[in-house]
Each structure stands twice: as C-alpha cells, then as structure tokens.
Motif scaffolding. Structure first.
Motif, PDB file in Angstrom:
ATOM      1  N   LEU A   1      -5.214 -10.477  10.518  1.00  0.00           N
ATOM      2  CA  LEU A   1      -4.874 -10.385   9.500  1.00  0.00           C
ATOM      3  C   LEU A   1      -3.642  -9.502   9.498  1.00  0.00           C
ATOM      4  N   HIS A   2      -4.051  -8.356   9.498  1.00  0.00           N
ATOM      5  CA  HIS A   2      -3.141  -6.986   9.462  1.00  0.00           C
ATOM      6  C   HIS A   2      -1.885  -7.079  10.192  1.00  0.00           C
ATOM      7  N   VAL A   3      -2.364  -7.168  11.588  1.00  0.00           N
ATOM      8  CA  VAL A   3      -1.221  -7.316  12.605  1.00  0.00           C
ATOM      9  C   VAL A   3      -0.201  -8.487  12.487  1.00  0.00           C
ATOM     10  N   GLY A   4      -0.946  -9.571  11.817  1.00  0.00           N
ATOM     11  CA  GLY A   4       0.042 -10.922  11.584  1.00  0.00           C
ATOM     12  C   GLY A   4       0.924 -10.447  10.200  1.00  0.00           C
ATOM     13  N   ARG A   5       0.346  -9.781   9.543  1.00  0.00           N
ATOM     14  CA  ARG A   5       1.254  -9.379   8.239  1.00  0.00           C
ATOM     15  C   ARG A   5       2.298  -8.412   8.766  1.00  0.00           C
TER      16      ARG A   5
ATOM     17  N   ILE B   1       9.342  -3.757  -8.096  1.00  0.00           N
ATOM     18  CA  ILE B   1       9.497  -5.104  -7.918  1.00  0.00           C
ATOM     19  C   ILE B   1       8.609  -5.578  -6.691  1.00  0.00           C
ATOM     20  N   THR B   2       8.415  -4.707  -5.705  1.00  0.00           N
ATOM     21  CA  THR B   2       7.810  -5.339  -4.350  1.00  0.00           C
ATOM     22  C   THR B   2       6.361  -5.416  -4.938  1.00  0.00           C
ATOM     23  N   PRO B   3       5.529  -4.319  -5.452  1.00  0.00           N
ATOM     24  CA  PRO B   3       4.138  -4.588  -5.496  1.00  0.00           C
ATOM     25  C   PRO B   3       3.874  -5.711  -6.645  1.00  0.00           C
ATOM     26  N   ILE B   4       4.809  -5.925  -7.581  1.00  0.00           N
ATOM     27  CA  ILE B   4       4.571  -6.764  -8.677  1.00  0.00           C
ATOM     28  C   ILE B   4       4.755  -8.357  -7.868  1.00  0.00           C
TER      29      ILE B   4
ATOM     30  N   TRP C   1      12.649   0.346   2.546  1.00  0.00           N
ATOM     31  CA  TRP C   1      11.256  -0.281   2.904  1.00  0.00           C
ATOM     32  C   TRP C   1      10.234   0.622   2.946  1.00  0.00           C
ATOM     33  N   LEU C   2      10.659   1.864   3.321  1.00  0.00           N
ATOM     34  CA  LEU C   2       9.337   3.107   3.182  1.00  0.00           C
ATOM     35  C   LEU C   2       9.063   3.403   1.887  1.00  0.00           C
ATOM     36  N   THR C   3       9.998   3.422   0.777  1.00  0.00           N
ATOM     37  CA  THR C   3       9.624   3.416  -0.560  1.00  0.00           C
ATOM     38  C   THR C   3       8.815   2.092  -0.949  1.00  0.00           C
ATOM     39  N   ALA C   4       9.048   0.914  -0.536  1.00  0.00           N
ATOM     40  CA  ALA C   4       8.215  -0.321  -0.924  1.00  0.00           C
ATOM     41  C   ALA C   4       6.980  -0.035  -0.386  1.00  0.00           C
ATOM     42  N   PHE C   5       6.805   0.515   0.900  1.00  0.00           N
ATOM     43  CA  PHE C   5       5.409   0.795   1.525  1.00  0.00           C
ATOM     44  C   PHE C   5       4.596   1.587   0.739  1.00  0.00           C
ATOM     45  N   MET C   6       5.228   2.770   0.299  1.00  0.00           N
ATOM     46  CA  MET C   6       4.425   3.687  -0.422  1.00  0.00           C
ATOM     47  C   MET C   6       4.157   3.235  -1.859  1.00  0.00           C
ATOM     48  N   LEU C   7       4.771   2.685  -2.498  1.00  0.00           N
ATOM     49  CA  LEU C   7       4.460   2.145  -3.562  1.00  0.00           C
ATOM     50  C   LEU C   7       3.579   1.053  -3.627  1.00  0.00           C
ATOM     51  N   THR C   8       3.680   0.025  -2.822  1.00  0.00           N
ATOM     52  CA  THR C   8       2.732  -1.167  -2.785  1.00  0.00           C
ATOM     53  C   THR C   8       1.246  -0.658  -2.267  1.00  0.00           C
ATOM     54  N   HIS C   9       1.319   0.388  -1.248  1.00  0.00           N
ATOM     55  CA  HIS C   9       0.139   0.724  -0.979  1.00  0.00           C
ATOM     56  C   HIS C   9      -0.702   1.557  -1.878  1.00  0.00           C
ATOM     57  N   ALA C  10       0.148   2.206  -2.518  1.00  0.00           N
ATOM     58  CA  ALA C  10      -0.472   3.005  -3.906  1.00  0.00           C
ATOM     59  C   ALA C  10      -1.012   2.222  -5.062  1.00  0.00           C
ATOM     60  N   PHE C  11      -0.381   1.197  -5.138  1.00  0.00           N
ATOM     61  CA  PHE C  11      -0.395   0.269  -6.272  1.00  0.00           C
ATOM     62  C   PHE C  11      -1.846  -0.136  -6.525  1.00  0.00           C
ATOM     63  N   THR C  12      -2.575  -0.829  -5.570  1.00  0.00           N
ATOM     64  CA  THR C  12      -3.961  -1.132  -5.746  1.00  0.00           C
ATOM     65  C   THR C  12      -4.762  -0.078  -6.095  1.00  0.00           C
ATOM     66  N   HIS C  13      -4.511   1.316  -5.479  1.00  0.00           N
ATOM     67  CA  HIS C  13      -5.623   2.625  -5.988  1.00  0.00           C
ATOM     68  C   HIS C  13      -5.131   2.828  -7.143  1.00  0.00           C
TER      69      HIS C  13
ATOM     70  N   SER D   1       0.838  -3.937   1.620  1.00  0.00           N
ATOM     71  CA  SER D   1       1.812  -3.061   2.003  1.00  0.00           C
ATOM     72  C   SER D   1       2.427  -2.923   3.450  1.00  0.00           C
ATOM     73  N   ILE D   2       1.524  -3.559   4.314  1.00  0.00           N
ATOM     74  CA  ILE D   2       2.094  -3.298   5.677  1.00  0.00           C
ATOM     75  C   ILE D   2       3.076  -4.295   6.096  1.00  0.00           C
ATOM     76  N   TYR D   3       3.376  -5.320   5.260  1.00  0.00           N
ATOM     77  CA  TYR D   3       4.717  -5.909   5.497  1.00  0.00           C
ATOM     78  C   TYR D   3       5.888  -5.174   5.371  1.00  0.00           C
ATOM     79  N   THR D   4       5.891  -4.187   4.252  1.00  0.00           N
ATOM     80  CA  THR D   4       6.954  -3.416   4.235  1.00  0.00           C
ATOM     81  C   THR D   4       7.222  -2.488   5.378  1.00  0.00           C
ATOM     82  N   LEU D   5       5.926  -1.841   5.876  1.00  0.00           N
ATOM     83  CA  LEU D   5       6.186  -1.039   7.086  1.00  0.00           C
ATOM     84  C   LEU D   5       6.772  -1.751   8.080  1.00  0.00           C
ATOM     85  N   GLY D   6       6.517  -2.946   8.389  1.00  0.00           N
ATOM     86  CA  GLY D   6       7.114  -3.795   9.369  1.00  0.00           C
ATOM     87  C   GLY D   6       8.691  -4.249   9.242  1.00  0.00           C
TER      88      GLY D   6
END
Length: 499
Positions: free
Chosen positions: A122-126, A277-280, A425-437, A73-78
């Motif tokens: 890895l996280h900073v690079g992403r 679409i983004t988390p998928i 992108w903030l919506t994508a971050f929220m959804l992508t981060h929550a998806f795995t949980h 998800s950190i990609y979408t935050l960037g």
C-alpha cells in the motif's frame, strides 16, 4: 516608434484568424488526462483510510495512526521526487514523452494497491502514484503552454487544474459505490488512455526547434494550427526566443530582478500548502467522521468535491476581470473565516486533556462514531469546509501557479520552478504527516488553529509583497522587479495608448 503603429496589429487579417483549434484541443485533452489522474490519486486515501482503520479491515492491512499518517503523506513525498525528476526528463526526452512516462509508476502503483496483501504494498503503491502525480504536474503545463498560441493560452492554461479537480470529484463519486481495491483498478484507466492518445499527438514545436529539427517542428505546428495557417512567423519567433535566451549567473541572482520574484513565488507556494489544503483533501472523510456531520462522510466529501470544481470555474472566469490581488484577498478572507469557525467548532468537541488511555484518543479513525461531547450544529462543519475549499480554489489555488509563471524570469525559470515545486511538496509532506498526530493528541482544534493563523499571514503577504499583474505585459512585470518602486505595477503611457 509611432504611437499609432500598434493599432495596425488589430487588423482582421491577423494569422490567428486562420487558426483551427480543433486538433490543439485534442492534444490538450490527451495531456490533461494526466492531471485527471493526479487529482484522483491525491485524494485516494480519503475513502480508503476509513476502510483500513475499521475493525473489519484485513488484519494484514489494518492501519494505526502512524501507518495512516504515512499512507496519507507519502504521496506528497513521491510528488516531490516526481517533480524534480520531470525537470530533468523535460529536457532529456521532451515534454510529451515525460508525460507518457508518468503512466509507468502510476500503473505499477495502482496495481500494488489494488492487489495489496501487506502494508508495504500500500505504501509503495501510494508513493509511486505520487511520483506520477509530480511528473504530470511539472510536465503538462509546460507542454500545453508550448503547443498553444496566445489567443487561447490563458484558457487552456487553466485546464490542468480543472481536470485535476474533476479527477478528485470522480474519486469521491466512485467511492460512494465502489470498493477500495476497485478504486485502484479504476485509477489505471486514465493513465492508459492518456498514453494511447498522446502517442498520436505531436511533440512541442519549441522542443523540436531547440533540437534543430525545423522540418518536424513545422509539421507539428501545422498539425496544431490547421493547414491554412502561416507557420513561418511563429516558427521564426520561437527560433529568435531560443537564440536570445541566455543563462543566469550567481551574481545576477543577487539583484532584485531575480531574487524578489523567486522569493515571492517560493513563499507563496509555502503559504499555499500551510493553509492546510492537502491534509484536508487527503483526510476529508475521516475529518467529517470526527466532526459528526449529519450526512455520511463519503457524501460530504462528494459535495465538497463538487463545490471545489465550481469554485475553480469561477476563478477562471474572474481571473482577468477583477485582478489577482482582489481574488487573493477574497480567498484569504474566506479561508480565514471558515478555519476560524472550524477552530471554534472543534474546540467545543470533547478532547482528551493530556495523557489518556488509547481507547479514548481522538483520532482520524472511523471505528468510533459516538456523539458524546459534540455540541456544535452538525451541518456547520460541512458548510465551513465548503467555504474553505471554495475560497482556496478561487484564489490561492490557481493564482499561485499563474503568478509564478508571470513573475519568474525566463532565464531562471527552470531552476526557480524546481525550487518552488520542491518547497511545495515537502511542505505538504510535513504537514500531511503531522496532521494525524496533531489530531490524535489534541483533536481537530490544533491544526485548524494553525491554519487560521496562516490565513492571516496570507492576507498580510498579499497586501505587502504580491504585485498586481492583471493586464500587464511581461516587460512591465520585469521592469517592476528591476525598479521596485510600487507594489502595483503602473502601465506606461505609451502602453495605454496602444491598447
């Protein structure tokens, strides 16, 4: 004005008949290499996460659910940060230099991931590759629209998304044979090639005129259009557009002419991301791993990438033939049917009811691939995911961007588009981060059910709020929002006669 006058504009002596597009196409190709890199970097986590979550992974780099959620998800935050930064850079240093600047965070990000020995690398690079993706996504469409002429602007305007899909497909294909560190090394090549080629391309003529560099603008326009093109007419039109462009006030934003298209654009961007679409795309291989598809997940991901490319091409062909609303209806229905099917399939998969020991938790982890509890046909998840990607890419994917460029008022487009990018992108971050949980706690059933409900909302929003803009001039669209009489824009009689 005489109704017959518009017919005079159809004479074959139009200046457009003297245009040579070869150098324009070269400039567009140079720019959209950034979109190729954007598509590549967006889905980079799909083949990489399985390797980093497996028992064989380097202990220093092995990820648990929380770390995998951040990596995806950190990609979408960037990207959100990069999109907002590009808004400033576009006016400060110009469109071309903004695109070239994106190669800096992209290259550093891939170097960090390719040589990572700790999780923070890895996280900073992403994150940095996300910054580069946000910058290119915000700058390249503006550059292309300003160097193109109206005869090819529509076709060239679809190139950024098509090349982004090509980039994702290239990542999936390379992921079949290339180790994950070398995938990062390969990601540096498009950005480097983009910088080299763009160094020989002209700046935007509109940008040069706004800076008072008329001679450089004329030279750039002649390079783009060919030596036999009369540049004075187009240069005069650009100069007039810049001179008459005003600034919107807060009181004007309270009128329907401004707030209605802005609200429509923002809500469309929000719903577009909430379809999932983004988390998928980001977690495609782990999703297939848990779905127990008969093929290996990496092959399934490559197949879905090819379907996505095919559907984008279909959308580009049908966009001006069947209309925006018809494609949005079709897109919403296909996504609804596919997510409903995936919801029912995942509901039949064994899922831990309530608290369970960690070793039985259903998660996006490749380390377990047992067949216990799976009752659905193994090919159905792949087909349903292909239908979902196909539906999204032929409607809510490209049309959301197109409608935003058509309905947003020109004087408020800078601020409004920045708001849309931020919300997206903030919506994508929220959804992508929550998806795995969500998957870790409830299985794939929970997020798929949410996506199904969102697809219903997409149908309703399209029916009630989105106007049909196919074949309408910008003046007609603006008048529609000024009056707000009907949801389908009616063409005036004089316009009909002039066609």
């Amino acid at each position: 004005m005489d109704e017959e006058t518009p017919l005079l504009n159809t004479r074959p002596t139009s200046p457009e008949s003297k245009i040579n597009n070869s150098k324009l196409f070269l400039a567009v190709f140079s720019a959209v290499l950034g979109n190729f890199n954007f598509g590549y970097s967006l889905v980079y986590s799909s083949p990489v996460l399985p390797k980093l979550q497996s028992p064989d992974a380097d202990p220093r780099l092995r990820m648990d659910t929380e770390q995998a959620a951040w990596f995806g998800s950190i990609y979408t935050l960037g990207a959100a940060a990069g999109g907002l930064g590009a808004m400033l850079l576009n006016d400060m240093i110009g469109r071309k230099l903004s695109i070239m600047t994106s190669a800096v965070p992209s290259t550093i990000g891939y170097m960090l991931m390719g040589g990572a020995v700790n999780l923070w690398m890895l996280h900073v690079g992403r994150f940095l590759t996300g910054v580069a993706g946000g910058m290119t996504a915000a700058s390249i469409p503006v550059y292309i629209s300003e160097i193109s002429h109206k005869g090819v602007r529509g076709a060239l305007g679809s190139c950024p998304q098509i090349t982004a899909v090509f980039g994702a497909l290239a990542l999936y294909a390379l992921g079949l044979v290339v180790p994950w560190r070398w995938l990062a090394v390969a990601g540096e090549l498009p950005a480097v090639l983009m910088v080299v080629l763009l160094a020989f391309m002209p700046c935007s003529p509109r940008r040069l005129i706004s800076l008072g560099r008329e001679q450089q603008a004329e030279k750039a326009l002649r390079w783009l259009r060919g030596k036999h093109y009369d540049t004075q007419i187009e240069l005069s039109a650009i100069q007039h557009s810049i001179n008459t462009r005003g600034k919107v006030t807060w009181s004007q934003l309270a009128t329907p002419l401004y707030y209605r298209p802005i609200i429509i654009s923002v809500v469309m961007r929000f719903l577009q991301q909430m379809t999932g679409i983004t988390p998928i795309l980001v977690y495609l291989e782990p999703i297939f791993s848990q779905s127990k598809v008969s093929l290996e997940p990496r092959y399934d991901a490559a197949i879905v990438g090819a379907v996505r490319l095919f559907s984008v091409v279909i959308a580009a062909v049908l966009m001006d033939r069947v209309g925006r609303k018809a494609l949005l209806y079709t897109s919403s229905m296909l996504m609804f049917l596919s997510t409903l099917t995936l919801t029912m399939i995942s509901h039949t998969t064994a899922c831990p009811p309530g608290p369970t020991p960690p070793n039985l938790t259903v998660s996006l982890d490749y380390s377990s691939h047992s067949d216990t509890g799976y009752t659905a046909p193994s090919i159905l998840p792949l087909i349903s995911t292909m239908v979902f990607i196909f539906g999204y890419a032929m409607g809510w994917g490209p049309i959301t961007w197109l409608l935003m460029s058509e309905v947003l008022p020109l004087v408020a487009r800078g601020v409004a588009s920045g708001l849309c990018v931020t919300v997206s992108w903030l919506t994508a971050f929220m959804l992508t981060h929550a998806f795995t949980h969500l998957v870790d706690r409830y299985g794939l059933y929970a997020p798929y059910l949410c996506f199904t409900v969102v697809c219903v909302l997409c149908l309703l929003f399209n029916a009630v709020c989105i106007p049909e803009t196919r074949g309408r001039s910008l003046e007609e669209i603006e008048n529609y929002f000024r009056t707000g009489r009907t949801f389908t824009i009616n063409r005036s009689p004089s316009t009909v006669q002039s066609r």
